[in-house]
Design a protein around this motif. Structure first.
Motif, PDB file in Angstrom:
ATOM      1  N   ASN A  35       1.521  15.545  -1.368  1.00 29.08           N
ATOM      2  CA  ASN A  35       1.338  16.725  -0.976  1.00 29.08           C
ATOM      3  C   ASN A  35      -0.126  17.261  -2.319  1.00 29.08           C
ATOM      4  O   ASN A  35      -1.191  17.500  -2.222  1.00 29.08           O
ATOM      5  N   TRP A  36       0.215  16.398  -3.691  1.00 23.99           N
ATOM      6  CA  TRP A  36      -0.443  16.378  -5.113  1.00 23.99           C
ATOM      7  C   TRP A  36      -2.012  16.215  -4.322  1.00 23.99           C
ATOM      8  O   TRP A  36      -3.176  15.990  -4.471  1.00 23.99           O
ATOM      9  N   LEU A  37      -2.209  15.093  -3.472  1.00 18.80           N
ATOM     10  CA  LEU A  37      -3.434  14.041  -3.221  1.00 18.80           C
ATOM     11  C   LEU A  37      -3.666  15.132  -2.267  1.00 18.80           C
ATOM     12  O   LEU A  37      -4.767  14.587  -1.737  1.00 18.80           O
ATOM     13  N   MET A  55       0.303   2.421  -0.056  1.00 25.21           N
ATOM     14  CA  MET A  55       0.405   3.677   0.052  1.00 25.21           C
ATOM     15  C   MET A  55       0.437   4.778   1.354  1.00 25.21           C
ATOM     16  O   MET A  55      -1.043   4.957   0.870  1.00 25.21           O
ATOM     17  N   GLY A  56       1.331   5.310   1.447  1.00 21.35           N
ATOM     18  CA  GLY A  56       0.750   6.960   2.084  1.00 21.35           C
ATOM     19  C   GLY A  56       1.912   7.324   3.581  1.00 21.35           C
ATOM     20  O   GLY A  56       3.064   6.507   3.397  1.00 21.35           O
ATOM     21  N   PRO A  63       1.839  -4.036  -8.431  1.00 24.19           N
ATOM     22  CA  PRO A  63       0.507  -4.852  -8.575  1.00 24.19           C
ATOM     23  C   PRO A  63      -1.015  -4.261  -9.106  1.00 24.19           C
ATOM     24  O   PRO A  63      -0.376  -3.703 -10.305  1.00 24.19           O
ATOM     25  N   GLU A  64      -1.754  -4.527  -8.839  1.00 21.87           N
ATOM     26  CA  GLU A  64      -2.577  -4.475 -10.027  1.00 21.87           C
ATOM     27  C   GLU A  64      -3.541  -3.328  -9.673  1.00 21.87           C
ATOM     28  O   GLU A  64      -3.953  -2.381 -10.356  1.00 21.87           O
ATOM     29  N   PHE A  65      -2.794  -2.922  -8.218  1.00 17.33           N
ATOM     30  CA  PHE A  65      -4.198  -2.338  -7.254  1.00 17.33           C
ATOM     31  C   PHE A  65      -3.246  -1.079  -6.503  1.00 17.33           C
ATOM     32  O   PHE A  65      -2.213  -1.308  -5.626  1.00 17.33           O
ATOM     33  N   VAL A  66      -3.422   0.559  -6.329  1.00 11.49           N
ATOM     34  CA  VAL A  66      -2.851   0.522  -5.535  1.00 11.49           C
ATOM     35  C   VAL A  66      -4.202   1.883  -4.717  1.00 11.49           C
ATOM     36  O   VAL A  66      -4.892   1.972  -5.392  1.00 11.49           O
ATOM     37  N   HIS A  67      -3.447   2.352  -3.396  1.00 11.21           N
ATOM     38  CA  HIS A  67      -4.606   2.856  -2.324  1.00 11.21           C
ATOM     39  C   HIS A  67      -3.773   3.912  -1.845  1.00 11.21           C
ATOM     40  O   HIS A  67      -2.473   3.614  -1.639  1.00 11.21           O
ATOM     41  N   ILE A  68      -4.245   4.754  -1.922  1.00 16.07           N
ATOM     42  CA  ILE A  68      -3.514   6.045  -0.880  1.00 16.07           C
ATOM     43  C   ILE A  68      -4.046   6.439   0.194  1.00 16.07           C
ATOM     44  O   ILE A  68      -5.442   6.343   0.555  1.00 16.07           O
ATOM     45  N   SER A 118      -8.132   5.257  -4.798  1.00 18.74           N
ATOM     46  CA  SER A 118      -8.005   3.704  -5.721  1.00 18.74           C
ATOM     47  C   SER A 118      -7.422   4.411  -6.672  1.00 18.74           C
ATOM     48  O   SER A 118      -7.955   4.806  -7.645  1.00 18.74           O
ATOM     49  N   GLY A 119      -6.557   3.348  -7.089  1.00 23.31           N
ATOM     50  CA  GLY A 119      -6.641   3.620  -9.147  1.00 23.31           C
ATOM     51  C   GLY A 119      -5.614   1.745  -9.250  1.00 23.31           C
ATOM     52  O   GLY A 119      -5.714   0.844  -8.638  1.00 23.31           O
TER      53      GLY A 119
END
Ligand code: ADP
Ligand code: MG
Length: 257
Positions: free
Chosen positions: A246-248, A35-36, A217-222, A231-232
């Motif tokens: 904006n939080w990230l 994501m992004g 998804p099992e994994f999410v990356h920003i 990643s989480g």
């Protein structure tokens, strides 16, 4: 091992660095979301993985099945089992969807065995019908010219149909959710979920969390500014939905300070 290992990947276009050190590993059976915000390099990553000639790789490597695929042509990457569903699929007037798929399948078979005579027509028809039913596509679709006059949703379904027919080991889906209404999104996601299994790794690239309600998804990356900054697990996408990018961004800046 059919894992895809992206290692410190840097890539530029027209002398402008877009990817600034991407690290990501996708194993068979895993579903990852990338994501992004717009313009951070998500599509660039997809194009670079498939071998788009406009990009220059300045650093890093990408291993798939232990081979550095950056040395391979796009068709060789595809025959190796890599698939990209485009954000903006191109139209090919004059080539029917069925013909396109048969050509792609036969090229794949010939790459595996140079003596292959191609998939027999009855077998191809059966496969096509089966996959179209899976995606709830009208069979008349197969006779239409590829993406020519297709609606946004039809184009995305055609992309997933290609994926279903080619049976890749790693599939990269670039904003497959964009332009889909909720029903089409559900059908396309269900199609992808049916293809999910221990032999398929998926990278779902998306701007919005919405598709991840369907393709879990099992994994999410920003990704931000050409790098994966966080990643989480699946909950990361939900947090993002709640707090916004904006939080990230704030978090990343605090980390740099
Ligand atoms: P995303 O898919 O995350 O929205 P993209 O990978 O499409 O982002 O684009 C990343 C960046 O690359 C953007 O800032 C875009 O302006 C830039 N870019 C894309 N194509 C070119 C090009 N031909 N020349 C210069 N910059 C480009
Ligand atoms: Mg994009």
């Amino acid at each position: 091992m059919s894992e895809l290992v992206i290692d410190n990947l840097h890539a530029s276009i027209n002398g402008k660095e877009i990817l600034k050190g991407v690290d990501l590993t996708i194993k068979p059976g895993e579903v990852h979301a990338l994501m992004g915000p717009n313009g951070t390099g998500k599509s660039t990553l997809a194009y670079v993985l498939m071998g788009h000639p406009a990009y220059e790789i300045t650093e890093g490597q990408v291993l798939f099945k232990g081979i550095n695929i950056l040395d391979l042509e796009p068709d060789q990457r595809s025959h190796l089992g890599l698939f990209l569903a485009f954000q903006y699929p191109v139209a090919i007037p004059g080539v029917s969807l069925a013909n396109f798929l048969r050509t792609a399948i036969n090229a794949q078979r010939r790459a595996a065995d140079p003596n292959d005579k191609g998939m027999p027509i009855p077998e191809f028809r059966k496969l096509l019908k089966e996959k179209m039913d899976l995606l709830q596509m009208d069979h008349s679709f197969a006779g239409r010219y590829l993406n020519d006059g297709f609606s946004g949703g039809e184009k995305k379904r055609a992309e997933v149909l290609q994926m279903a027919a080619l049976n890749p080991e790693i599939a990269i889906m670039d904003e497959t959710d964009s332009g889909l209404d909720i029903d089409a999104l559900r059908i396309v996601s269900e199609g992808v979920n049916t293809l999910r299994g221990p032999h398929l790794g998926v990278l779902v690239i998306t701007h919005y969390q919405r598709i991840l309600n369907y393709i879990k998804p099992e994994f999410v990356h920003i990704m931000m500014d050409g790098r994966i900054i966080e990643s989480g697990g699946a909950d990361l996408a939900l947090q993002l939905e709640e707090h916004g990018y904006n939080w990230l961004r704030d978090k990343a800046e605090t980390a740099i300070i």
